[in-house]
Design a protein around this motif. Sequence first.
Motif, PDB file in Angstrom:
ATOM      1  N   GLY A 186       0.776  -1.233   0.000  1.00 41.64           N
ATOM      2  CA  GLY A 186       0.000   0.000   0.000  1.00 41.64           C
ATOM      3  C   GLY A 186       0.807   1.283   0.000  1.00 41.64           C
ATOM      4  O   GLY A 186       0.433   2.265  -0.663  1.00 41.64           O
ATOM      5  N   VAL A 187       1.925   1.339   0.729  1.00 38.59           N
ATOM      6  CA  VAL A 187       2.691   2.587   0.822  1.00 38.59           C
ATOM      7  C   VAL A 187       3.320   2.966  -0.518  1.00 38.59           C
ATOM      8  O   VAL A 187       3.189   4.118  -0.952  1.00 38.59           O
ATOM      9  N   PRO A 188       4.022   2.055  -1.212  1.00 34.38           N
ATOM     10  CA  PRO A 188       4.523   2.419  -2.543  1.00 34.38           C
ATOM     11  C   PRO A 188       3.410   2.802  -3.514  1.00 34.38           C
ATOM     12  O   PRO A 188       3.579   3.722  -4.324  1.00 34.38           O
ATOM     13  N   ILE A 189       2.275   2.102  -3.447  1.00 28.60           N
ATOM     14  CA  ILE A 189       1.149   2.445  -4.312  1.00 28.60           C
ATOM     15  C   ILE A 189       0.651   3.850  -4.001  1.00 28.60           C
ATOM     16  O   ILE A 189       0.417   4.662  -4.907  1.00 28.60           O
ATOM     17  N   PHE A 190       0.496   4.156  -2.708  1.00 31.35           N
ATOM     18  CA  PHE A 190       0.022   5.485  -2.309  1.00 31.35           C
ATOM     19  C   PHE A 190       0.974   6.571  -2.776  1.00 31.35           C
ATOM     20  O   PHE A 190       0.550   7.614  -3.287  1.00 31.35           O
ATOM     21  N   ASP A 191       2.267   6.341  -2.606  1.00 29.69           N
ATOM     22  CA  ASP A 191       3.258   7.334  -3.014  1.00 29.69           C
ATOM     23  C   ASP A 191       3.188   7.591  -4.508  1.00 29.69           C
ATOM     24  O   ASP A 191       3.226   8.743  -4.955  1.00 29.69           O
ATOM     25  N   MET A 192       3.047   6.525  -5.305  1.00 30.48           N
ATOM     26  CA  MET A 192       2.987   6.688  -6.751  1.00 30.48           C
ATOM     27  C   MET A 192       1.720   7.435  -7.170  1.00 30.48           C
ATOM     28  O   MET A 192       1.769   8.334  -8.017  1.00 30.48           O
ATOM     29  N   VAL A 193       0.583   7.081  -6.577  1.00 27.66           N
ATOM     30  CA  VAL A 193      -0.669   7.760  -6.905  1.00 27.66           C
ATOM     31  C   VAL A 193      -0.592   9.231  -6.530  1.00 27.66           C
ATOM     32  O   VAL A 193      -0.997  10.111  -7.307  1.00 27.66           O
ATOM     33  N   LEU A 194      -0.042   9.533  -5.360  1.00 30.18           N
ATOM     34  CA  LEU A 194       0.101  10.920  -4.915  1.00 30.18           C
ATOM     35  C   LEU A 194       0.957  11.715  -5.894  1.00 30.18           C
ATOM     36  O   LEU A 194       0.606  12.841  -6.283  1.00 30.18           O
ATOM     37  N   VAL A 195       2.088  11.153  -6.295  1.00 29.45           N
ATOM     38  CA  VAL A 195       3.004  11.837  -7.209  1.00 29.45           C
ATOM     39  C   VAL A 195       2.342  12.070  -8.564  1.00 29.45           C
ATOM     40  O   VAL A 195       2.436  13.168  -9.129  1.00 29.45           O
ATOM     41  N   VAL A 206       4.993  13.308 -15.645  1.00 29.10           N
ATOM     42  CA  VAL A 206       4.959  12.394 -14.498  1.00 29.10           C
ATOM     43  C   VAL A 206       6.335  11.837 -14.172  1.00 29.10           C
ATOM     44  O   VAL A 206       6.685  11.645 -13.009  1.00 29.10           O
ATOM     45  N   TYR A 207       7.154  11.592 -15.192  1.00 26.96           N
ATOM     46  CA  TYR A 207       8.430  10.912 -14.987  1.00 26.96           C
ATOM     47  C   TYR A 207       9.566  11.841 -14.556  1.00 26.96           C
ATOM     48  O   TYR A 207      10.667  11.379 -14.264  1.00 26.96           O
ATOM     49  N   LEU A 208       9.330  13.154 -14.512  1.00 26.74           N
ATOM     50  CA  LEU A 208      10.376  14.078 -14.110  1.00 26.74           C
ATOM     51  C   LEU A 208      10.584  14.038 -12.603  1.00 26.74           C
ATOM     52  O   LEU A 208       9.626  13.981 -11.826  1.00 26.74           O
ATOM     53  N   ALA A 209      11.844  14.075 -12.177  1.00 24.25           N
ATOM     54  CA  ALA A 209      12.157  14.054 -10.748  1.00 24.25           C
ATOM     55  C   ALA A 209      11.720  15.360 -10.091  1.00 24.25           C
ATOM     56  O   ALA A 209      11.915  16.448 -10.631  1.00 24.25           O
ATOM     57  N   ARG A 210      11.108  15.220  -8.906  1.00 23.63           N
ATOM     58  CA  ARG A 210      10.617  16.391  -8.186  1.00 23.63           C
ATOM     59  C   ARG A 210      10.437  16.002  -6.725  1.00 23.63           C
ATOM     60  O   ARG A 210      10.123  14.851  -6.413  1.00 23.63           O
ATOM     61  N   GLN A 211      10.628  16.943  -5.834  1.00 24.46           N
ATOM     62  CA  GLN A 211      10.517  16.647  -4.404  1.00 24.46           C
ATOM     63  C   GLN A 211       9.065  16.777  -3.940  1.00 24.46           C
ATOM     64  O   GLN A 211       8.719  17.672  -3.164  1.00 24.46           O
ATOM     65  N   ASP A 212       8.223  15.862  -4.428  1.00 25.18           N
ATOM     66  CA  ASP A 212       6.811  15.878  -4.071  1.00 25.18           C
ATOM     67  C   ASP A 212       6.332  14.510  -3.593  1.00 25.18           C
ATOM     68  O   ASP A 212       5.149  14.237  -3.561  1.00 25.18           O
ATOM     69  N   HIS A 213       7.282  13.649  -3.249  1.00 27.13           N
ATOM     70  CA  HIS A 213       6.927  12.336  -2.727  1.00 27.13           C
ATOM     71  C   HIS A 213       6.468  12.449  -1.271  1.00 27.13           C
ATOM     72  O   HIS A 213       6.615  13.488  -0.637  1.00 27.13           O
ATOM     73  N   VAL A 214       5.908  11.354  -0.758  1.00 33.55           N
ATOM     74  CA  VAL A 214       5.453  11.346   0.634  1.00 33.55           C
ATOM     75  C   VAL A 214       6.604  11.699   1.566  1.00 33.55           C
ATOM     76  O   VAL A 214       6.442  12.482   2.504  1.00 33.55           O
TER      77      VAL A 214
END
Length: 283
Positions: A186-195, A206-214
């Motif tokens: 669930g946590v990796p899934i949540f992080d990906m959906v959030l991003v 979507v694929y660009l690096a950015r400091q918006d992860h959990v």
Amino acid sequence: FSLVLPLLILNRRIGNESLVILGGMLGMTILGVIDDRYDLKPVLKLAGQVLVTGLFLAGGIQVHITQVPAVDIVLSTLWLVGMTNAFNFVDSMDGLAVGLAGISAAFFMLVTIDSSQPALALLSAAILGSCAGLFFFNVTPAQLFLGDSGAQALGVTLAAVAIAYTPGQAGLPQALTWFIPILVLGVPIFDMVLVIVSRLRAHLRVYLARQDHVYHRLVGLGLDSTRAVAAMQLCAILLGLLGFISLELTTLQANLLFGATIIAGIILIVVLEKMLNGEQTES
């Protein structure tokens, strides 16, 4: 090697499913090494991931939810590729992705024992052991790093274990257990959906690096690096425990519990998005 060698020593109990999963993991590792070395373009990287998932499908690792072959193949590919990238996304800090992978492997080990799948439980135990060993060298200050090769290999391997998990062998109905892998991962899934949601709303690729992860948002709330990582791993443990609790409930109760978890996740995404927008407005 730490994952494969124990299984080779116990080769009489590996099973064909585990061999297929290990073969697919090797394919994804090779793709990740190439990506780490040459920084593949997103389209080539995605094409490679889809190609590797073909190894799993050819070996019989696929879902059978709809019983319509074409639809099930598409769903299997989306799950395998999605989890591959979810672990690649969540690998944003030392010790985070490998810790989450170890926690997921621990829960898969337990549920596959419960579902009378000893070969899959053994594979999950090997994943747990390799993650535990790597975790010692990957925590801050890290001496070793996963890279795309490590993160993608962990993601696709755990996704394949989730597909191979068939609790029906232990008499548990699919309507009760279909969401167990989603909670365990669930946590990796949540992080990906959030991003993805955050970047689409901001009209960013979507694929660009950015400091918006959990992880980055937790640090923005005032947690230090170690506590932010620990908080995410604690959430992974709690979600896994919810999965175990649901196995003791009726089908209706279990699905209501899962639905409540999804609603809580959606609310959390909305809250985190508002907080991020507020910070950007202030700056």
